[in-house]
Scaffold this motif. Structure first.
Motif, short mmCIF file in Angstrom:
data_model
loop_
_atom_site.label_atom_id
_atom_site.label_comp_id
_atom_site.label_asym_id
_atom_site.label_seq_id
_atom_site.Cartn_x
_atom_site.Cartn_y
_atom_site.Cartn_z
N GLN A 20 -27.69 -11.34 -51.15
CA GLN A 20 -26.59 -10.42 -51.48
C GLN A 20 -27.09 -9.23 -52.30
O GLN A 20 -26.62 -8.10 -52.12
N SER A 23 -28.44 -6.85 -50.01
CA SER A 23 -27.37 -6.23 -49.22
C SER A 23 -26.64 -5.15 -50.01
O SER A 23 -26.35 -4.07 -49.49
N TYR A 24 -26.34 -5.46 -51.27
CA TYR A 24 -25.69 -4.45 -52.12
C TYR A 24 -26.58 -3.20 -52.22
O TYR A 24 -26.10 -2.07 -52.10
N MET A 27 -26.49 -1.22 -49.05
CA MET A 27 -25.23 -0.47 -48.92
C MET A 27 -25.25 0.76 -49.83
O MET A 27 -24.85 1.84 -49.42
N LYS A 31 -27.11 2.61 -46.26
CA LYS A 31 -27.46 1.93 -45.01
C LYS A 31 -26.30 1.06 -44.51
O LYS A 31 -25.40 0.71 -45.28
N GLU A 32 -26.37 0.70 -43.24
CA GLU A 32 -25.51 -0.37 -42.74
C GLU A 32 -26.21 -1.69 -43.07
O GLU A 32 -27.46 -1.75 -43.06
N VAL A 33 -25.42 -2.72 -43.32
CA VAL A 33 -26.05 -4.01 -43.67
C VAL A 33 -25.12 -5.16 -43.30
O VAL A 33 -23.90 -5.01 -43.34
N THR A 34 -25.72 -6.26 -42.89
CA THR A 34 -24.96 -7.51 -42.72
C THR A 34 -25.66 -8.61 -43.49
O THR A 34 -26.89 -8.65 -43.56
N TRP A 35 -24.87 -9.50 -44.07
CA TRP A 35 -25.37 -10.71 -44.75
C TRP A 35 -24.63 -11.88 -44.15
O TRP A 35 -23.40 -11.88 -44.13
N ILE A 36 -25.38 -12.81 -43.59
CA ILE A 36 -24.68 -13.95 -42.99
C ILE A 36 -25.35 -15.23 -43.47
O ILE A 36 -26.56 -15.38 -43.41
N PRO A 37 -24.54 -16.15 -44.01
CA PRO A 37 -25.10 -17.40 -44.52
C PRO A 37 -25.11 -18.48 -43.44
O PRO A 37 -24.36 -18.40 -42.47
N TYR A 39 -23.58 -21.80 -42.97
CA TYR A 39 -22.48 -22.40 -43.74
C TYR A 39 -22.11 -23.77 -43.22
O TYR A 39 -20.96 -24.16 -43.21
N PRO A 62 -25.89 -10.16 -36.16
CA PRO A 62 -26.24 -10.43 -37.56
C PRO A 62 -27.35 -11.48 -37.66
O PRO A 62 -27.82 -11.75 -38.75
N MET B 176 -20.89 -11.02 -44.79
CA MET B 176 -20.55 -9.89 -45.64
C MET B 176 -21.06 -8.60 -45.02
O MET B 176 -22.17 -8.58 -44.46
N GLU B 177 -20.25 -7.55 -45.11
CA GLU B 177 -20.63 -6.22 -44.64
C GLU B 177 -19.96 -5.20 -45.55
O GLU B 177 -18.93 -5.50 -46.15
#
Lengths: 186, 372
Positions: A20, A23-24, A27, A31-37, A39, A62, B176-177
């Motif tokens: 994260q 990712s922050y 952003m 930039k464009e960004v995706t964070w995927i866990p 889960y 993603p 999250m995006e």
């Protein structure tokens, strides 16, 4: 430009948060960004991983089959992601928790004793930030200053006193990685 | 407003609140729990209604009651929970009151698992409850789209006195995006719908019901629903196109399957294949006409879904045998990777499908050989 980064380790090592933070920062640098866990139901005590994709344009998938960059904080994560690495990619290994070397010769390996460095700084929970520092040597789109600015902006007031040590962890991780990189042979 | 890094489920919940949500009723189920959790904190904080019901059946009937008063109301759930709500959804459709439903789909059938899936396409788009009715179904492929869809979903539901469903899968719920939330709408909104049952003092009483014991009266009700559906079909088609200007081949996918296909399409373009992507956003009404138009300059379609070819049937209705179709699906909560779809694109170009092929049957036999 697009880069995919996998971060993996045990639940509790701060892997999700590390992703994260990247990712922050992505952003905030526009930039464009995706964070995927991951889960799945195995989360508590099991392995945790997340994928961060950073790009200049709308991001498609993603997830990625063969990441060009990965951070593995423990041995099961190394065993899982070493075979999946894209040839020429960079694998950052937390050598505090892993007792073997990277076997592939077509990827660059960075060994970082994240736990020991974190303990030197005075808080073993900073191992993830040390590792993020090391990871940044392989992620040219983000600078350590971007991460520091992000932490400064998003750390809740009650945690602000932790900021200097987090920044120290990132800088030490970055410096150590620069000195301990084993470049790919192929 | 600035972009924030938002988790899909939480962004959907907050966007609904900012769109003027009066009441939320739900029951927990993974992978959409963050919606309920967000609502449980924010709604009471704002003095609005939140109830964690005793079960999905309770939740959907609370939605029914609130909808009859003219409230902006929604519920959310995931596949098995949505199945439990079908009776209430049919009653709401039959009563002609608006509501928003969010379905964060997971692997099935049965209890299945909590991984991302698109297996509820038919159930949601074709109306899983009994009787002749058509929900409006919108499928976001990223978090900004999902956020923008929440105010739209309420507006459409209220404009057409219809159920509007936002259909996504667990991966969009959990990821999250960066996204920009809408402005908080002035609250409370006026309760002045001319059909609502919200106290008859000083006016004629109104009756809202889905019971029409006299069949000709029920037939007239059905025709009234269909007349509105005709307007919806005319006005509410939504889709997004990528790289279609010179495309000889077109991939069709919605939601997550659509965005994964985008990566594959870009990779195929880098290899010199003239391929584009058509991503339906309104799944009901479906963009049949646009796909029909695309037939004129398309050599073959690749339909890709996280199910066994449920939307494929709608593509086939639009294409009507004019252009051959190849199909690729992953099932049970398995997400396809861009490499797999790239491989499918290359196979489609190398071995063009035939117009008379049954794409689902051919895919199934490939799957039975490769997935053991």
């Amino acid at each position: 430009m697009q880069i995919e980064i996998v971060l993996a380790g045990f639940g509790g090592q701060g892997i999700m948060f590390a992703g994260q933070v990247l990712s922050y920062a992505a952003m905030e640098t526009g930039k464009e960004v995706t964070w995927i866990p991951s889960y799945g139901p195995e989360m508590r005590g099991g392995t945790a991983n997340c994928t961060v994709v950073i790009a200049d344009e709308e991001i498609g998938s993603p997830l990625v089959k063969n990441p060009p960059v990965a951070l593995v904080m423990n041995l099961p994560s190394l065993d899982k992601y070493e075979p999946l690495m894209r040839p020429g990619g960079t694998l950052v290994v937390n050598s505090s928790m892993v007792d073997r070397s990277v076997r592939r010769e077509d990827i660059t390996a960075i060994y970082i004793p994240a736990n020991e460095i974190a303990e030197e700084i005075g808080d073993k929970r900073l191992a993830n930030m040390v590792a993020v520092g090391a990871l940044l040597t392989a992620v040219s789109v983000l600078k350590t200053e971007d991460i520091e600015a992000t932490l400064n902006a998003h750390m809740p007031g009650r945690h602000k006193h932790l900021l200097p040590k987090n920044i120290e962890a990132i800088r030490k991780g970055y410096a150590y990685a620069q000195a301990h990189t084993v470049a790919a042979k192929a | 407003m600035a972009r924030e890094l938002l988790k899909g489920n939480e962004a959907i919940a907050e966007a609904a609140i900012r769109a003027g949500l009066d009441a939320y009723y739900g029951y927990p189920i993974t992978p959409q729990n963050e919606i309920l959790e967000w609502m449980s904190k924010r709604m009471p904080e704002l003095g609005r209604a939140f109830v964690q019901a005793e079960a999905e059946l309770g939740a959907i009937n609370m939605v029914y009651g609130a909808a009859c008063t003219g409230a902006r109301v929604m519920t959310s759930s995931s596949s098995p929970g949505i199945s439990l709500m079908q009776e209430g959804l049919s009653y709401i459709a039959g009563t002609e009151v608006p509501m928003v439903l969010v379905n964060v789909m997971r692997g099935g059938p049965g209890l299945g698992n909590i991984a991302p899936s698109q297996g509820d396409y038919n159930q949601i788009c074709k109306g899983g409850g009994h009787g002749d009715y058509h929900p409006i179904v919108l499928a976001p492929a990223n978090i900004q789209e999902a956020v923008d869809m929440m105010p739209l979903a309420f507006d459409l539901a209220e404009k057409y006195l219809n159920i509007c469903c936002v259909l996504l899968d667990g991966s969009i719920g959990q990821m999250m995006e960066p996204a920009e939330l809408p402005e908080m709408q002035p609250y409370p909104r006026p309760f002045n719908q001319p059909w609502a049952v919200n106290g008859a003092i000083g006016r004629e009483r109104r009756i809202l019901t889905s019971i029409y014991l006299d069949p000709p009266e029920e037939e007239i009700t059905n025709l009234r629903l269909l007349k509105r559906w005709e307007q919806i079909q005319k006005n509410e088609i939504r889709y997004k196109e990528y790289y279609l200007e010179d495309a000889e081949y077109v991939v069709i996918g919605f939601g997550t399957a659509g965005r994964i296909a985008l990566s594959a399409v870009r990779a195929a373009r880098a290899k010199g294949i003239k391929v584009g992507l058509f991503r339906p956003i309104s799944l009901s009404p479906y963009p049949y006409k646009r796909i029909e138009e695309l037939c004129a300059k398309t050599q073959a379609f690749l339909v890709t879904e996280m199910n066994a070819g449920q939307m494929l049937e709608d593509v086939r209705l639009a294409v009507r045998g004019r252009v051959p179709i190849r199909f690729y699906g992953r099932l049970g909560g398995v997400m396809p990777l861009p490499d797999e779809i790239l491989d499918e694109i290359e196979q489609m170009v190398k071995h063009p499908p035939k117009a008379e092929d049954d794409p689902a049957a051919i895919w199934l036999h490939r799957m039975l050989e490769t997935v053991k």
